[in-house]
Design an enzyme around this catalytic site. Structure first.
Site, PDB file in Angstrom:
ATOM      1  N   GLU A  50     -70.971  28.607 -33.267  1.00 39.03           N
ATOM      2  CA  GLU A  50     -71.878  28.098 -32.221  1.00 39.03           C
ATOM      3  C   GLU A  50     -72.126  29.181 -31.179  1.00 39.03           C
ATOM      4  O   GLU A  50     -71.207  29.942 -30.878  1.00 39.03           O
ATOM      5  CB  GLU A  50     -71.250  26.861 -31.573  1.00 39.03           C
ATOM      6  CG  GLU A  50     -71.105  25.729 -32.578  1.00 39.03           C
ATOM      7  CD  GLU A  50     -70.384  24.500 -32.015  1.00 39.03           C
ATOM      8  OE1 GLU A  50     -70.123  24.453 -30.794  1.00 39.03           O
ATOM      9  OE2 GLU A  50     -70.090  23.597 -32.799  1.00 39.03           O
TER      10      GLU A  50
ATOM     11  N   HIS B 108     -73.725  20.023 -30.316  1.00 42.91           N
ATOM     12  CA  HIS B 108     -72.355  19.735 -29.857  1.00 42.91           C
ATOM     13  C   HIS B 108     -72.340  18.795 -28.642  1.00 42.91           C
ATOM     14  O   HIS B 108     -71.874  19.176 -27.560  1.00 42.91           O
ATOM     15  CB  HIS B 108     -71.603  21.043 -29.554  1.00 42.91           C
ATOM     16  CG  HIS B 108     -70.112  20.899 -29.692  1.00 42.91           C
ATOM     17  ND1 HIS B 108     -69.296  21.911 -30.119  1.00 42.91           N
ATOM     18  CD2 HIS B 108     -69.284  19.843 -29.451  1.00 42.91           C
ATOM     19  CE1 HIS B 108     -68.039  21.505 -30.133  1.00 42.91           C
ATOM     20  NE2 HIS B 108     -68.011  20.234 -29.729  1.00 42.91           N
TER      21      HIS B 108
ATOM     22  N   ARG C  68     -65.333  19.793 -36.494  1.00 47.56           N
ATOM     23  CA  ARG C  68     -65.527  21.213 -36.234  1.00 47.56           C
ATOM     24  C   ARG C  68     -66.343  21.805 -37.383  1.00 47.56           C
ATOM     25  O   ARG C  68     -66.157  21.413 -38.541  1.00 47.56           O
ATOM     26  CB  ARG C  68     -64.181  21.956 -36.139  1.00 47.56           C
ATOM     27  CG  ARG C  68     -63.450  21.781 -34.811  1.00 47.56           C
ATOM     28  CD  ARG C  68     -64.168  22.454 -33.652  1.00 47.56           C
ATOM     29  NE  ARG C  68     -63.495  22.282 -32.372  1.00 47.56           N
ATOM     30  CZ  ARG C  68     -63.818  21.353 -31.460  1.00 47.56           C
ATOM     31  NH1 ARG C  68     -64.795  20.502 -31.687  1.00 47.56           N
ATOM     32  NH2 ARG C  68     -63.166  21.289 -30.315  1.00 47.56           N
TER      33      ARG C  68
ATOM     34  N   THR D  18     -68.680  15.437 -36.763  1.00 48.66           N
ATOM     35  CA  THR D  18     -68.517  15.641 -35.315  1.00 48.66           C
ATOM     36  C   THR D  18     -67.179  16.332 -35.046  1.00 48.66           C
ATOM     37  O   THR D  18     -66.723  16.370 -33.907  1.00 48.66           O
ATOM     38  CB  THR D  18     -68.517  14.298 -34.541  1.00 48.66           C
ATOM     39  OG1 THR D  18     -67.481  13.463 -35.085  1.00 48.66           O
ATOM     40  CG2 THR D  18     -69.854  13.584 -34.620  1.00 48.66           C
TER      41      THR D  18
HETATM   42  P1  NAP Z   1     -56.455  13.082 -33.320  1.00 47.81           P
HETATM   43  O1  NAP Z   1     -56.268  11.748 -32.688  1.00 47.81           O
HETATM   44  O2  NAP Z   1     -55.353  14.068 -33.286  1.00 47.81           O
HETATM   45  O3  NAP Z   1     -56.930  12.833 -34.829  1.00 47.81           O
HETATM   46  C1  NAP Z   1     -56.965  13.830 -35.789  1.00 47.81           C
HETATM   47  C2  NAP Z   1     -56.446  13.212 -37.066  1.00 47.81           C
HETATM   48  O4  NAP Z   1     -56.617  14.136 -38.136  1.00 47.81           O
HETATM   49  C3  NAP Z   1     -54.963  12.852 -37.003  1.00 47.81           C
HETATM   50  O5  NAP Z   1     -54.809  11.513 -37.401  1.00 47.81           O
HETATM   51  C4  NAP Z   1     -54.322  13.798 -38.007  1.00 47.81           C
HETATM   52  O6  NAP Z   1     -53.298  13.198 -38.733  1.00 47.81           O
HETATM   53  C5  NAP Z   1     -55.464  14.061 -38.944  1.00 47.81           C
HETATM   54  N1  NAP Z   1     -55.294  15.309 -39.677  1.00 47.81           N
HETATM   55  C6  NAP Z   1     -54.926  16.511 -39.200  1.00 47.81           C
HETATM   56  N2  NAP Z   1     -54.918  17.415 -40.196  1.00 47.81           N
HETATM   57  C7  NAP Z   1     -55.284  16.758 -41.312  1.00 47.81           C
HETATM   58  C8  NAP Z   1     -55.445  17.135 -42.669  1.00 47.81           C
HETATM   59  N3  NAP Z   1     -55.233  18.401 -43.049  1.00 47.81           N
HETATM   60  N4  NAP Z   1     -55.821  16.199 -43.546  1.00 47.81           N
HETATM   61  C9  NAP Z   1     -56.036  14.921 -43.161  1.00 47.81           C
HETATM   62  N5  NAP Z   1     -55.892  14.484 -41.896  1.00 47.81           N
HETATM   63  C10 NAP Z   1     -55.516  15.404 -40.998  1.00 47.81           C
HETATM   64  O7  NAP Z   1     -57.711  13.825 -32.674  1.00 47.81           O
HETATM   65  P2  NAP Z   1     -59.066  13.170 -32.106  1.00 47.81           P
HETATM   66  O8  NAP Z   1     -58.933  12.936 -30.664  1.00 47.81           O
HETATM   67  O9  NAP Z   1     -59.461  12.042 -33.002  1.00 47.81           O
HETATM   68  O10 NAP Z   1     -60.056  14.412 -32.305  1.00 47.81           O
HETATM   69  C11 NAP Z   1     -60.332  14.906 -33.606  1.00 47.81           C
HETATM   70  C12 NAP Z   1     -61.149  16.175 -33.522  1.00 47.81           C
HETATM   71  O11 NAP Z   1     -62.488  15.871 -33.148  1.00 47.81           O
HETATM   72  C13 NAP Z   1     -60.706  17.178 -32.459  1.00 47.81           C
HETATM   73  O12 NAP Z   1     -59.635  17.979 -32.897  1.00 47.81           O
HETATM   74  C14 NAP Z   1     -61.969  17.990 -32.190  1.00 47.81           C
HETATM   75  O13 NAP Z   1     -61.989  19.129 -33.007  1.00 47.81           O
HETATM   76  C15 NAP Z   1     -63.088  17.029 -32.604  1.00 47.81           C
HETATM   77  N6  NAP Z   1     -63.896  16.624 -31.441  1.00 47.81           N
HETATM   78  C16 NAP Z   1     -65.220  16.944 -31.414  1.00 47.81           C
HETATM   79  C17 NAP Z   1     -65.994  16.541 -30.349  1.00 47.81           C
HETATM   80  C18 NAP Z   1     -67.458  16.867 -30.293  1.00 47.81           C
HETATM   81  O14 NAP Z   1     -67.975  17.081 -29.194  1.00 47.81           O
HETATM   82  N7  NAP Z   1     -68.158  16.876 -31.395  1.00 47.81           N
HETATM   83  C19 NAP Z   1     -65.426  15.827 -29.287  1.00 47.81           C
HETATM   84  C20 NAP Z   1     -64.091  15.511 -29.356  1.00 47.81           C
HETATM   85  C21 NAP Z   1     -63.311  15.923 -30.441  1.00 47.81           C
HETATM   86  P3  NAP Z   1     -51.747  13.495 -38.479  1.00 47.81           P
HETATM   87  O15 NAP Z   1     -51.363  12.387 -37.571  1.00 47.81           O
HETATM   88  O16 NAP Z   1     -51.178  13.412 -39.850  1.00 47.81           O
HETATM   89  O17 NAP Z   1     -51.630  14.864 -37.850  1.00 47.81           O
END
Ligand code: NAP
Length: 320
Positions: free
Chosen positions: A268, A286, A239, A237
């Site tokens: 997409e 999505h 990217r 879910t």
């Molecule tokens: P978040 O709270 O920022 O969580 C992302 C996590 O990924 C952070 O803990 C970050 O760790 C970690 N991370 C970043 N780069 C990494 C890497 N190279 N290796 C390992 N861990 C890594 O964001 P969120 O709110 O959970 O959202 C996550 C993602 O979900 C969004 O960016 C979006 O693309 C996707 N999303 C999709 C939908 C959908 O409709 N399907 C809806 C909402 C979001 P650090 O703290 O170390 O940076």
């Protein structure tokens, strides 16, 4: 003082469009058609704020010097569709809408896990196709979640919310891969893996929750998929660019992976053709944040950022 001009690139829930319209000089996209890069480039010169979504592309070329636009108020938490470095260089702020879509997206990750594990899509297609011959002990046998290991890749807001649902709701054991251990893991008894391969090798289900962008592009490539446990499931879910879909299709076809559940794709609304004929992959369009409550909350969050911008205050959700 001139009113702040705002372009909203796609339709938002009516209540938030109305609230935005009461405060600012707003242009809505009544037809809800995706804007082209040329449309967005032109808008940069005539609007103070552009409020895009994940369906828009804002590459470096958009951020030409001398534009009127000073804020990109993204409707969504992910912002890999925006060239953040170019926005920064042009002195244009970027905000997102974190937190308000965490529960909805974690719910959808569980939906995909259950659908893939219990072969729900296959079953529905069979029934609607008039192929169902009745109950039998060996019909469409899937996998239980209870007692299985869920490997969470990216242990941020949505990763943790997915892990909590899987652990407390479905009795799964949680492991996670992150760049450093997270204190929130203790409440879930979650096991930290410092390297991705060990997480992939030990997990019955792998759920992706890292942001998109250069650092995570093809994180789950052919080698990573080969490392996954035979008979395991991949859920995405996050990217589409995070996964090599040719390698995924191959692993689903060979049976190395038992199934997959996907909500996001690299280009997409195109869906990789290799997946469309496979029964053991659940394909959703999505839908992660697609609840009424969440989409209104996302609009309100974007609105709060635009209001702060209009007042010259600190932006609550500034990412650049
Ligand atoms: P978040 O709270 O920022 O969580 C992302 C996590 O990924 C952070 O803990 C970050 O760790 C970690 N991370 C970043 N780069 C990494 C890497 N190279 N290796 C390992 N861990 C890594 O964001 P969120 O709110 O959970 O959202 C996550 C993602 O979900 C969004 O960016 C979006 O693309 C996707 N999303 C999709 C939908 C959908 O409709 N399907 C809806 C909402 C979001 P650090 O703290 O170390 O940076």
């Amino acid at each position: 003082m001139q009113p702040v001009r705002v372009l909203v690139t796609r339709r938002w829930p009516e209540a938030v469009e109305r609230a935005l319209g009461e405060r600012f000089d707003v242009v809505l996209n009544e037809a809800d058609r995706p804007l082209t890069e040329a449309d967005l480039s032109a808008a940069m010169g005539t609007f103070d704020v552009i409020a895009p979504t994940v369906s828009d592309r804002l590459p470096a070329a958009i951020f030409a010097p001398g534009n009127r636009c000073r804020l990109i108020a993204n409707y969504g938490v992910g912002y890999d569709h925006i060239d953040i470095a170019a926005a920064k260089a042009a002195g244009i702020a970027v905000t997102n809408t974190p937190g308000v879509l965490t529960d909805a997206t974690a719910d959808l990750a569980l939906t995909l896990m259950l659908m893939a594990a219990r072969r729900a899509g296959e079953g529905e297609r069979e029934l609607r196709g008039g192929q169902w011959t009745g109950w039998r002990p060996t019909h469409l046998i899937g996998s239980a979640l209870k007692g299985k290991v869920l490997g969470v890749v990216g242990f941020g807001r949505i990763g943790q919310a997915t892990a909590a649902r899987a652990h407390h709701g479905f009795g799964m054991t949680i492991a996670y891969f992150a760049r450093s251990p997270r204190p929130e893991a203790a409440a879930l008894g979650a096991h930290f893996c410092a390297d991705l391969d060990s997480l992939l090798a030990m997990s019955d289900f792998v759920s992706l929750h890292v942001p998109g962008g250069g650092e995570t592009a093809n994180l789950i490539d052919a080698a990573a998929i080969a490392t996954m446990k035979p008979g395991s499931y991949l859920i995405n879910t996050a990217r589409g660019q995070v996964v090599d879909h040719d390698a995924l299709a191959q692993a689903l076809r060979s049976g190395h992976l038992a199934g997959a559940g996907l909500d996001v794709y690299p280009h997409e609304p195109q869906v990789p053709a290799a997946l469309l004929d496979l029964e053991n992959v659940v394909l959703l369009p999505h839908l992660g944040s697609a609840t009424e409550e969440t989409r209104v909350a996302m609009g309100n969050r974007a609105l709060a950022n635009i209001e702060a911008f209009a007042k010259g205050a600190d932006l609550p959700d500034r990412v650049a």
